[in-house]
Design an enzyme around this catalytic site. Structure first.
Site, PDB file in Angstrom:
ATOM      1  N   SER A  66      -9.127  76.369   3.825  1.00 23.09           N
ATOM      2  CA  SER A  66      -9.601  76.031   2.483  1.00 23.09           C
ATOM      3  C   SER A  66      -8.760  74.910   1.874  1.00 23.09           C
ATOM      4  O   SER A  66      -7.578  74.757   2.186  1.00 23.09           O
ATOM      5  CB  SER A  66      -9.529  77.242   1.558  1.00 23.09           C
ATOM      6  OG  SER A  66     -10.241  78.329   2.083  1.00 23.09           O
TER       7      SER A  66
HETATM    8  N1  SAH Z   1      -8.243  82.059   4.388  1.00 17.72           N
HETATM    9  C1  SAH Z   1      -8.486  81.035   5.385  1.00 17.72           C
HETATM   10  C2  SAH Z   1      -9.799  80.291   5.129  1.00 17.72           C
HETATM   11  C3  SAH Z   1     -10.705  80.665   6.168  1.00 17.72           C
HETATM   12  S1  SAH Z   1     -12.350  80.054   6.153  1.00 17.72           S
HETATM   13  C4  SAH Z   1      -7.347  80.072   5.488  1.00 17.72           C
HETATM   14  O1  SAH Z   1      -6.387  80.179   4.718  1.00 17.72           O
HETATM   15  O2  SAH Z   1      -7.365  79.234   6.379  1.00 17.72           O
HETATM   16  C5  SAH Z   1     -13.217  81.584   6.200  1.00 17.72           C
HETATM   17  C6  SAH Z   1     -12.960  82.487   7.382  1.00 17.72           C
HETATM   18  O3  SAH Z   1     -13.742  83.669   7.168  1.00 17.72           O
HETATM   19  C7  SAH Z   1     -13.410  81.937   8.736  1.00 17.72           C
HETATM   20  O4  SAH Z   1     -12.339  81.983   9.630  1.00 17.72           O
HETATM   21  C8  SAH Z   1     -14.530  82.906   9.162  1.00 17.72           C
HETATM   22  O5  SAH Z   1     -14.579  83.133  10.555  1.00 17.72           O
HETATM   23  C9  SAH Z   1     -14.130  84.162   8.407  1.00 17.72           C
HETATM   24  N2  SAH Z   1     -15.185  85.151   8.217  1.00 17.72           N
HETATM   25  C10 SAH Z   1     -16.496  84.968   7.909  1.00 17.72           C
HETATM   26  N3  SAH Z   1     -17.133  86.148   7.804  1.00 17.72           N
HETATM   27  C11 SAH Z   1     -16.195  87.118   8.040  1.00 17.72           C
HETATM   28  C12 SAH Z   1     -16.227  88.546   8.072  1.00 17.72           C
HETATM   29  N4  SAH Z   1     -17.339  89.260   7.851  1.00 17.72           N
HETATM   30  N5  SAH Z   1     -15.068  89.206   8.346  1.00 17.72           N
HETATM   31  C13 SAH Z   1     -13.913  88.529   8.570  1.00 17.72           C
HETATM   32  N6  SAH Z   1     -13.825  87.186   8.559  1.00 17.72           N
HETATM   33  C14 SAH Z   1     -14.951  86.487   8.292  1.00 17.72           C
END
Ligand code: SAH
Length: 218
Positions: A66
């Site tokens: 993000s």
């Molecule tokens: N917090 C992260 C941002 C990640 S982007 C950071 O600091 O980098 C969002 C993430 O959510 C992705 O890796 C995606 O695979 C995950 N995601 C999407 N749906 C999900 C679910 N149902 N359970 C767990 N992770 C999920």
């Protein structure tokens, strides 16, 4: 993987903090955490300087780390206190989890993509912080460790997953982007003593979709 934190990268981090202040992030502890945690540890080699621009970047498996403003914004919403038990949905690069832990939280983080889980849980283990990783569908929460003082969802959801509401502690707070696939409203959920929830609707953002049983189906 051992990475250097150079004088130059520290300087870029200070500039980033100034930019976040100008964009309206006021919580000093959040700004300090952003200044302290080297974001370049969480991106691919070659993106070390670029990662201090206020923008999202690609990670493994076509997901994103993000934008720093978004990380600061969601963290500020939660008002993290030392010892808070925090559930994060969407581990991704692990950056957000480390920011939360740097503020004194005990972090439980769930990722659904195996490749990301493998990569990031190994990286996070090198930080020696209170961060626990799980591979699975985060829309179902992490029942064994509930209730959580705070919950942060870092992917865009069509609705607020019921399991997450259930796993939120009394007087707890959850921050979750809710809406369409291409635009979500940051939603702050408070649970009161009577177990009722109250929503506050904040600014709009664009996250990757939350996929799962209580999220998007594809
Ligand atoms: N917090 C992260 C941002 C990640 S982007 C950071 O600091 O980098 C969002 C993430 O959510 C992705 O890796 C995606 O695979 C995950 N995601 C999407 N749906 C999900 C679910 N149902 N359970 C767990 N992770 C999920």
């Amino acid at each position: 993987m051992i990475r250097e934190d150079t004088y130059k990268l520290k300087g870029l981090r200070k500039q980033l903090v100034e930019e976040l202040k100008q964009k309206g992030i006021q919580d000093k502890r959040v700004l300090q955490a952003i200044e302290n945690v080297p974001r370049h540890y969480f991106v691919s080699a070659g993106l070390e300087e670029l990662c201090y621009k206020d923008q999202a970047l690609p990670t493994l498996a076509r997901q994103t780390i993000s934008q720093p403003y978004t990380v600061a914004y969601q963290t500020q919403c939660l008002d993290i206190q030392k010892g808070d038990k925090v559930l994060e949905i969407g581990t991704g690069s692990g950056y957000q989890a480390v920011i939360l832990a740097a503020l004194g939280a005990k972090v439980y983080t769930v990722e659904r993509i195996e490749l990301l889980y493998e990569h990031t849980s190994a990286l996070l283990a090198t930080f020696n912080m209170d961060i626990f990783c799980k591979l699975g569908d985060g829309t179902l929460g992490w029942q064994e460790n509930a209730p959580f003082d705070k919950i942060i969802v870092t992917a865009g959801s069509p609705d607020i997953p019921q399991n997450l509401i259930q796993q939120l502690a009394v007087n707890g707070k959850m921050v979750i982007p809710v809406g369409k696939k291409d635009c979500q409203t940051m939603t702050l959920v408070h649970k009161n003593e009577e177990n009722n929830v109250r929503m506050t609707y904040l600014d709009t953002f664009r996250f990757v979709p939350l996929l799962g049983e209580q999220g998007w189906t594809e």
